[in-house]
Design an enzyme around this catalytic site. Structure first.
Site, PDB file in Angstrom:
ATOM      1  N   CYS A 129     -15.883  29.526  13.041  1.00 21.45           N
ATOM      2  CA  CYS A 129     -14.703  29.252  11.657  1.00 21.45           C
ATOM      3  C   CYS A 129     -15.814  28.708  10.906  1.00 21.45           C
ATOM      4  CB  CYS A 129     -13.947  27.949  12.635  1.00 21.45           C
ATOM      5  SG  CYS A 129     -12.535  28.348  12.201  1.00 21.45           S
TER       6      CYS A 129
HETATM    7  C1  BEZ Z   1     -13.813  29.582  16.118  1.00 20.18           C
HETATM    8  O1  BEZ Z   1     -13.630  28.977  15.630  1.00 20.18           O
HETATM    9  O2  BEZ Z   1     -15.220  29.927  16.878  1.00 20.18           O
HETATM   10  C2  BEZ Z   1     -12.994  29.061  17.572  1.00 20.18           C
HETATM   11  C3  BEZ Z   1     -11.494  28.997  16.853  1.00 20.18           C
HETATM   12  C4  BEZ Z   1     -10.331  28.565  17.966  1.00 20.18           C
HETATM   13  C5  BEZ Z   1     -10.415  29.276  18.701  1.00 20.18           C
HETATM   14  C6  BEZ Z   1     -11.339  30.179  18.948  1.00 20.18           C
HETATM   15  C7  BEZ Z   1     -12.748  30.123  18.403  1.00 20.18           C
END
Ligand code: BEZ
Length: 209
Positions: free
Chosen positions: A45
């Site tokens: 994210c």
């Molecule tokens: C991420 O943004 O890295 C992420 C968010 C939720 C679950 C897995 C990865």
């Protein structure tokens, strides 16, 4: 209930990093991209939100307003923003919705309980100036989206809206386009002089400006 192409994008009032806003009012006459991310302070994210900030000029050139969302509260978004700027080299320049009561996530069917029953998946909705949904896209949490592809779709949608043309497989900006089947040969000759007929149903022309 899932949102389908052609549906009116549900309107809502939201708390965001840029204050309280009403979604349709925020969009005004612009195109819109509403996208969700699963969680603040997560790696994928962080990269996505930085990249969207870097594309500010690209969105502006297409008259697109962007808005992000997660179920985390706005206070967390503000704290995380510093990390995004530090690690991605771009500060947030668009609103991020905090949706802890999941009102908006539920309205847009952004929580897929068999994937995760509390976090939003990576949804994208492209919305036209008529507030109708033009594209929906869903990615899993572990896969960052390709925002160049999302811009490519905006370009295609805007060509269709303005010039009655469609775009072929793997089309890129500047390449030839397809004349929509709803355009008669007489209209095509007037609007797209020199167009090529490969089959009666497959007519191609230079990309309109
Ligand atoms: C991420 O943004 O890295 C992420 C968010 C939720 C679950 C897995 C990865």
């Amino acid at each position: 209930m899932a949102i389908r192409l052609g549906d009116t994008a549900p309107d809502f009032t939201a708390e965001t990093t840029e204050g309280t806003l009403r979604f349709h009012e925020y969009l005004g006459d612009s195109w819109g991209i509403l996208f969700s991310h699963p969680k603040d302070f997560t790696p994928v994210c962080t990269t996505e939100l930085g990249q969207v900030a870097k594309l500010k000029d690209q969105f502006a050139a297409r008259n697109v307003k962007v808005i992000g969302l997660s179920v985390d509260p706005v206070d967390d978004h503000h704290k995380w923003a510093a990390d995004i700027e530090e690690t991605q080299g771009a500060a947030l320049n668009y609103p991020l919705i905090g949706d802890p009561d999941r009102k908006i996530s539920d309205a847009y069917d952004m929580i897929h309980p068999n994937a995760n029953n509390t976090l939003t998946v990576r949804s994208v909705f492209i919305i036209g100036p008529d507030k109708k949904v033009k594209l929906t896209l869903t990615y899993p949490a572990s896969t960052g989206r390709n925002f160049d592809e999302i811009l490519r779709v905006v370009d295609s949608l805007q060509l269709t809206a303005n010039h009655s043309v469609a775009t072929p497989v793997n089309w890129k900006d500047g390449e030839d386009v397809i004349i929509a089947p709803s355009v008669s040969n007489e209209q095509a000759a007037e609007r797209f002089p020199g167009y090529q007929t490969i089959k009666p149903y497959l007519r191609v022309t230079k990309q309109p400006k």
